[in-house]
Design a protein around this motif. Sequence first.
Motif, mmCIF file in Angstrom:
data_model
loop_
_atom_site.group_PDB
_atom_site.id
_atom_site.type_symbol
_atom_site.label_atom_id
_atom_site.label_comp_id
_atom_site.label_asym_id
_atom_site.label_seq_id
_atom_site.Cartn_x
_atom_site.Cartn_y
_atom_site.Cartn_z
ATOM 1 N N ILE A 122 -21.368 46.428 -1.107
ATOM 2 C CA ILE A 122 -22.268 45.640 -1.953
ATOM 3 C C ILE A 122 -23.607 45.651 -1.249
ATOM 4 O O ILE A 122 -23.616 45.448 -0.026
ATOM 5 C CB ILE A 122 -21.776 44.173 -2.107
ATOM 6 C CG1 ILE A 122 -20.383 44.112 -2.748
ATOM 7 C CG2 ILE A 122 -22.760 43.329 -2.907
ATOM 8 C CD1 ILE A 122 -20.308 44.449 -4.226
ATOM 9 N N VAL A 161 -18.761 42.731 -10.531
ATOM 10 C CA VAL A 161 -19.512 42.222 -9.376
ATOM 11 C C VAL A 161 -20.256 40.924 -9.692
ATOM 12 O O VAL A 161 -20.279 40.012 -8.864
ATOM 13 C CB VAL A 161 -20.527 43.291 -8.874
ATOM 14 C CG1 VAL A 161 -21.322 42.775 -7.674
ATOM 15 C CG2 VAL A 161 -19.830 44.603 -8.547
ATOM 16 N N TYR A 213 -18.892 35.981 -9.929
ATOM 17 C CA TYR A 213 -19.578 35.463 -8.731
ATOM 18 C C TYR A 213 -20.685 34.499 -9.162
ATOM 19 O O TYR A 213 -20.816 33.385 -8.645
ATOM 20 C CB TYR A 213 -20.161 36.638 -7.929
ATOM 21 C CG TYR A 213 -20.754 36.251 -6.587
ATOM 22 C CD1 TYR A 213 -21.918 35.484 -6.492
ATOM 23 C CD2 TYR A 213 -20.157 36.651 -5.393
ATOM 24 C CE1 TYR A 213 -22.465 35.139 -5.260
ATOM 25 C CE2 TYR A 213 -20.695 36.309 -4.155
ATOM 26 C CZ TYR A 213 -21.856 35.561 -4.103
ATOM 27 O OH TYR A 213 -22.388 35.216 -2.877
ATOM 28 N N TRP A 226 -23.466 29.503 -9.553
ATOM 29 C CA TRP A 226 -24.495 28.737 -10.270
ATOM 30 C C TRP A 226 -23.940 27.853 -11.380
ATOM 31 O O TRP A 226 -24.696 27.053 -11.968
ATOM 32 C CB TRP A 226 -25.534 29.695 -10.874
ATOM 33 C CG TRP A 226 -26.244 30.513 -9.841
ATOM 34 C CD1 TRP A 226 -25.918 31.766 -9.413
ATOM 35 C CD2 TRP A 226 -27.400 30.124 -9.069
ATOM 36 N NE1 TRP A 226 -26.796 32.192 -8.438
ATOM 37 C CE2 TRP A 226 -27.719 31.197 -8.205
ATOM 38 C CE3 TRP A 226 -28.200 28.976 -9.023
ATOM 39 C CZ2 TRP A 226 -28.792 31.152 -7.313
ATOM 40 C CZ3 TRP A 226 -29.268 28.939 -8.139
ATOM 41 C CH2 TRP A 226 -29.549 30.014 -7.293
ATOM 42 N N ASN A 264 -17.675 39.469 -0.039
ATOM 43 C CA ASN A 264 -17.833 38.706 -1.289
ATOM 44 C C ASN A 264 -16.539 38.791 -2.097
ATOM 45 O O ASN A 264 -15.926 39.854 -2.169
ATOM 46 C CB ASN A 264 -18.965 39.295 -2.140
ATOM 47 C CG ASN A 264 -20.334 39.000 -1.555
ATOM 48 O OD1 ASN A 264 -20.451 38.332 -0.527
ATOM 49 N ND2 ASN A 264 -21.382 39.493 -2.201
ATOM 50 N N ARG A 275 -17.909 33.712 -0.848
ATOM 51 C CA ARG A 275 -17.915 34.733 0.203
ATOM 52 C C ARG A 275 -17.409 34.154 1.520
ATOM 53 O O ARG A 275 -17.417 32.940 1.725
ATOM 54 C CB ARG A 275 -19.324 35.323 0.374
ATOM 55 C CG ARG A 275 -20.399 34.292 0.654
ATOM 56 C CD ARG A 275 -21.812 34.921 0.616
ATOM 57 N NE ARG A 275 -22.830 33.909 0.857
ATOM 58 C CZ ARG A 275 -24.135 34.081 0.711
ATOM 59 N NH1 ARG A 275 -24.610 35.246 0.328
ATOM 60 N NH2 ARG A 275 -24.990 33.113 0.961
HETATM 61 N N1 UDP Z 1 -24.512 38.201 -6.846
HETATM 62 C C1 UDP Z 1 -23.339 38.466 -7.519
HETATM 63 N N2 UDP Z 1 -22.352 39.153 -6.870
HETATM 64 C C2 UDP Z 1 -22.477 39.580 -5.595
HETATM 65 C C3 UDP Z 1 -23.666 39.302 -4.905
HETATM 66 C C4 UDP Z 1 -24.666 38.592 -5.566
HETATM 67 O O1 UDP Z 1 -23.172 38.077 -8.663
HETATM 68 O O2 UDP Z 1 -21.534 40.206 -5.058
HETATM 69 C C5 UDP Z 1 -25.568 37.468 -7.569
HETATM 70 C C6 UDP Z 1 -25.298 35.948 -7.574
HETATM 71 O O3 UDP Z 1 -25.824 35.410 -8.755
HETATM 72 C C7 UDP Z 1 -26.079 35.504 -6.357
HETATM 73 C C8 UDP Z 1 -27.321 36.363 -6.477
HETATM 74 O O4 UDP Z 1 -26.822 37.636 -6.931
HETATM 75 O O5 UDP Z 1 -26.360 34.121 -6.401
HETATM 76 C C9 UDP Z 1 -28.132 36.529 -5.233
HETATM 77 O O6 UDP Z 1 -27.296 36.980 -4.188
HETATM 78 P P1 UDP Z 1 -27.698 36.763 -2.661
HETATM 79 O O7 UDP Z 1 -26.689 37.447 -1.825
HETATM 80 O O8 UDP Z 1 -29.115 37.134 -2.484
HETATM 81 O O9 UDP Z 1 -27.539 35.175 -2.537
HETATM 82 P P2 UDP Z 1 -27.857 34.161 -1.342
HETATM 83 O O10 UDP Z 1 -27.603 34.894 -0.057
HETATM 84 O O11 UDP Z 1 -29.275 33.711 -1.521
HETATM 85 O O12 UDP Z 1 -26.864 33.059 -1.583
#
Ligand code: UDP
Length: 368
Positions: free
Chosen positions: A96, A153, A157, A162, A274, A283
């Motif tokens: 990812i 993906v 998640y 959210w 994740n 995660r």
């Molecule tokens: N996201 C997802 N699947 C994944 C990784 C990210 O759906 O495997 C989406 C999810 O909405 C997440 C957003 O992309 O909140 C941003 O991911 P990031 O890893 O940047 O989040 P952070 O580290 O800020 O929590």
Amino acid sequence: MKYDYVVVGAGIAGITFAENIARRLNKKVLIIEKRNHIGGNCYDEYNENGVLIHKYGPHIFHTNNKKVWDYLSQFTEWNIYYHRVLGSIDGKFVPIPFNLNTLHELLPESSANKLENHLIREFGYGSKVPVLELKHSTNKDLKFLADFIYEKVFLNYTTKQWGMRPEELDPEVTGRVPVYISCDNRYFQDRYQGIPKYGYTKMFEKMLDNKNIHLMLNTDYKEIIDEIKYDKMIYTGPIDYFFDYKHGKLPYRSLYFKFETYQLDQYQPVGTINYPNEYDFTRITEYKHMTGQNHEFTTIVKEYPKDCKSENDIPYYPIPQKENMEICNKYKNEAEKQKNILFVGRLAEYRYYNMDAVVERVLSFFER
Ligand code: UDP
Ligand code: FAD
């Protein structure tokens, strides 16, 4: 005592501001912080087993901005670290952001080859395409792939993280993890990436080591601000709280962190895995991968998303949605009218900022 500046909040925004005021302007600063420690959500500490953990979830520093990197490098050496994330999908652990390697691991060889050629022809090798954009593809093979990635993906998640579907949020949210038409398995591609060699807290302590800086912990600024004499304020707390919620409460997403420690060299093969489609957490992160610590124990953290409802829930994520930005703009209009008060940081600007963006913002105020 009279201060030139009061800084509300000792997160990376407040600390960077205070450091610049104290050193570059040679002015006296009081930082007021309601928690019992500095660093805000970037705070790290050694737990009872001696493992260095990030108390408020995994923090990897990454930036393309040389000025930001050089600025922080005055206060720390770095453990150069390229974050790797795997996703648990269809019984496999795959790279990812979804990239060409992920494609080949999840789809049969002949369709993967065909789709790879399509992607490279359409967007070019090395490009990044947000999944919601890919879903608008008119080509039926690419549309199939977009729906596949969306389902496997992003959908579950994002619903966990959210409490809503990807398309209900500003596209910048899922756009943070775009489909990457490349075989590069790193989570970030920024030029500079790493973790402060002795931890974030140690770096912040060094930034605050200036006779012009005074720090008051365990104090909500509203409890004492009327008793303090100062000329200017830098405010890094929640903007709606500053204005007593007069235009309504801005919603945030919070998290519950479940830490587990094992007497193991290593728990999982990479820093973060994740779990889009299994479990209530999003995660699992194992800190030793990023801190580089050698230790007989290892600590992992599972992140369980939740609403930010009670006083004790920490507001981790502003929720980027049109209706929230409308409320936020009302507060921003009020903020602009405040003489001698500057609102900066993730909470004061209600922006989904990474650490480097916050530092960049503070430094840009000083350049101006
Ligand atoms: N996201 C997802 N699947 C994944 C990784 C990210 O759906 O495997 C989406 C999810 O909405 C997440 C957003 O992309 O909140 C941003 O991911 P990031 O890893 O940047 O989040 P952070 O580290 O800020 O929590
Ligand atoms: P904060 O860190 O929230 O600091 C604000 C401070 O103000 C807090 O200490 C708070 O206690 C204090 N405060 C609030 N109200 C008051 C009050 N009334 N009186 C006194 N003090 C008050 N960024 C990255 O670049 N890389 C990452 O890998 C990364 N991972 C993240 C993972 C998670 C789970 C989260 C939640 C965020 C992550 N971030 C990451 C983002 C990073 O945490 C933020 O960019 C950064 O912490 C913002 O700094 P800040 O100073 O604006 O806010």
